[in-house]
Design an enzyme around this catalytic site. Sequence first.
Site, PDB file in Angstrom:
ATOM      1  CG  ASP A  61      -2.276   0.732   0.804  1.00  0.00           C
ATOM      2  OD1 ASP A  61      -2.720   0.596  -0.354  1.00  0.00           O
ATOM      3  OD2 ASP A  61      -2.840   1.443   1.642  1.00  0.00           O
ATOM      4  CD  GLU A 102      -3.151   7.690   3.230  1.00  0.00           C
ATOM      5  OE1 GLU A 102      -4.051   8.507   3.514  1.00  0.00           O
ATOM      6  OE2 GLU A 102      -3.264   6.851   2.331  1.00  0.00           O
ATOM      7  CD  GLU A 154      -9.000   8.792  -0.665  1.00  0.00           C
ATOM      8  OE1 GLU A 154      -8.563   7.665  -0.344  1.00  0.00           O
ATOM      9  OE2 GLU A 154      -8.389   9.852  -0.414  1.00  0.00           O
ATOM     10  CD  GLU A 224      -9.256  -0.191  -3.544  1.00  0.00           C
ATOM     11  OE1 GLU A 224      -8.788  -0.839  -2.583  1.00  0.00           O
ATOM     12  OE2 GLU A 224      -8.814   0.925  -3.873  1.00  0.00           O
TER      13      GLU A 224
HETATM   14  C1  LIG Z   1      -5.318   0.114  -2.577  1.00  0.00           C
HETATM   15  C2  LIG Z   1      -5.755   1.349  -1.860  1.00  0.00           C
HETATM   16  N1  LIG Z   1      -7.005   1.842  -2.081  1.00  0.00           N
HETATM   17  C3  LIG Z   1      -7.394   2.972  -1.435  1.00  0.00           C
HETATM   18  C4  LIG Z   1      -6.581   3.617  -0.583  1.00  0.00           C
HETATM   19  C5  LIG Z   1      -7.056   4.861   0.170  1.00  0.00           C
HETATM   20  N2  LIG Z   1      -6.419   6.017  -0.281  1.00  0.00           N
HETATM   21  C6  LIG Z   1      -5.316   3.091  -0.376  1.00  0.00           C
HETATM   22  N3  LIG Z   1      -4.434   3.670   0.471  1.00  0.00           N
HETATM   23  N4  LIG Z   1      -4.897   1.956  -1.019  1.00  0.00           N
END
Ligand SMILES: Cc1ncc(CN)c(N)n1
EC number: 3.5.99.2
Length: 235
Positions: A61, A102, A154, A224
């Site tokens: 991520d 973040e 999001e 996702e």
């Molecule tokens: C795969 C993924 N999808 C969504 C998000 C949220 N910004 C994230 N951090 N990573």
Amino acid sequence: MELEASEVEAEKFKSKKTNITDSWMKKHSSIYKEATRHPFILSIRDGTIDSPSFKKWLGQDYIYVRAFVPFVASVLVKACNELDDSSDTDIILGGLASLNDEITWFKEEASKWEVSLTSVVPQRANLMYCSFLKSLMRSEIEYTVAVTAFWAIETVYQDSFSHCLEDGSKIPEELRETCQRWGNNGFGQYCHFLQNIVDRCLEKASIDIIAKAERVFITVLEHEVEFWNMSKGEI
Ligand SMILES: Cc1ncc(CN)c(N)n1
């Protein structure tokens, strides 16, 4: 002129002024649920998550979020080029600015979990998702389509992680902060603001653009699901 089923539906919504995004979430509830109630998320919620899976998600991520920054910047540029409500740009700018925190959070979390971010190799699902983001950055991609993707991305995290915080969950204490990051009320409100932007754009959009935005919404959900799938297993 023959209209396809999705176009007929888009036309119906345009005349009724129904909230299109909510209708998409209902119409595509199966893939939406797969994305927001994935076994990875459910394992955080019920406390059965194993640390290799969490560490794998964390490293992947981090790479994703680095690719997400220029995507959000491109949405901001598109928003600035619209002769529209400037509060939309402020909301997107706020989202972009928060990505700085973040990234810092990912670095700190990685050091806590002893994940070396410099040696993470992006997995296929991640590369595919990042290249999809890149394709949406092109100037010929309409603002409505790009901001739809942004809202969907999001919202999946908000819906997933807020589920982990609901009553009855048994999240491990060391994962509470992760869940709070995307599951907190402020992030929920921000997603609602994004949803309002998307609905306002869709109300003014042509049926072609609405159909394109709907396809992008589904594609985000599919990526996702693949992203969560990837997090299972060893680093
Ligand atoms: C795969 C993924 N999808 C969504 C998000 C949220 N910004 C994230 N951090 N990573």
